[in-house]
Design a protein around this motif. Structure first.
Motif, PDB file in Angstrom:
ATOM      1  N   MET A  83     -37.661  66.109  56.842  1.00  0.00           N
ATOM      2  CA  MET A  83     -37.628  64.953  55.943  1.00  0.00           C
ATOM      3  C   MET A  83     -36.239  64.676  55.401  1.00  0.00           C
ATOM      4  N   GLY A  84     -35.258  64.656  56.275  1.00  0.00           N
ATOM      5  CA  GLY A  84     -33.901  64.351  55.853  1.00  0.00           C
ATOM      6  C   GLY A  84     -33.301  63.261  56.709  1.00  0.00           C
ATOM      7  N   VAL A  85     -32.099  62.910  56.384  1.00  0.00           N
ATOM      8  CA  VAL A  85     -31.393  61.897  57.156  1.00  0.00           C
ATOM      9  C   VAL A  85     -30.213  62.552  57.866  1.00  0.00           C
ATOM     10  N   PRO A  86     -29.818  61.991  58.984  1.00  0.00           N
ATOM     11  CA  PRO A  86     -30.349  60.811  59.649  1.00  0.00           C
ATOM     12  C   PRO A  86     -31.703  61.082  60.301  1.00  0.00           C
ATOM     13  N   PHE A  87     -32.553  60.074  60.242  1.00  0.00           N
ATOM     14  CA  PHE A  87     -33.916  60.138  60.785  1.00  0.00           C
ATOM     15  C   PHE A  87     -34.136  58.831  61.535  1.00  0.00           C
ATOM     16  N   LEU A  88     -34.563  58.925  62.762  1.00  0.00           N
ATOM     17  CA  LEU A  88     -34.705  57.744  63.594  1.00  0.00           C
ATOM     18  C   LEU A  88     -36.099  57.719  64.227  1.00  0.00           C
TER      19      LEU A  88
END
Length: 161
Positions: free
Chosen positions: A89-94
């Motif tokens: 549940m973190g970024v970067p998330f695509l």
């Protein structure tokens, strides 16, 4: 004459269903990032998202989630929908939606290395979403059209008698 009219109507309905199905076939890519996220900067600097967007084969939407509450809520909903683990549940998330077939990538390296192949070729093992979405939209339209046609033709047959 009635047979010709029926064939014209039937042909028109098949074309309409085909058009709906072709609209649904578009691949979408949703990219969630943080404005000051160093890993997100690596993805941006790689140019992979720009190249993907320039193909014209993909609809790319970017969502900044660190300073935008609405985008944060959307991100949380998407993570739940896809059944992603808390550690993801973190970024970067695509997120890639290829005609109702979903997958997601987390982190700069996985995104840079895989997004073009996944999005342009739908070359991935899909995840099973937690809820039913409109991915079966064209199927439902086809079923509804068939039911309407059956009622329509049944009505005119009864009327003849």
């Amino acid at each position: 004459m009635k047979i010709k009219k029926s064939l014209v109507i039937l042909s028109f309905l098949f074309v309409a269903v085909f058009l709906v199905a072709s609209v649904q076939a578009q691949t979408t890519v949703d990219y969630y990032y943080g404005l000051t996220c160093s890993h997100c900067k690596v993805v941006a600097d790689s140019g992979v998202l720009d190249r993907l967007n320039e193909t014209g084969k993909v609809t790319l939407t970017k969502y900044e989630v660190w300073y935008n509450a609405e985008n944060q809520n959307k991100f949380n909903d998407v993570v739940k929908f896809l059944g992603a683990k808390k550690s993801e549940m973190g970024v970067p998330f695509l997120v890639i939606n290829c005609s109702g077939k979903y997958t997601y990538l987390v982190g700069d390296s996985p995104i840079i290395q895989n997004v073009e192949d996944y999005a342009l070729n739908c070359n991935f093992t899909p995840v099973t979403p937690n809820t039913i979405e409109n991915s079966n939209y064209a199927l439902w339209i086809s079923i509804i059209v068939i039911i309407i046609m059956a009622i329509y033709f049944g009505y005119f047959r009864l009327r003849k008698k």
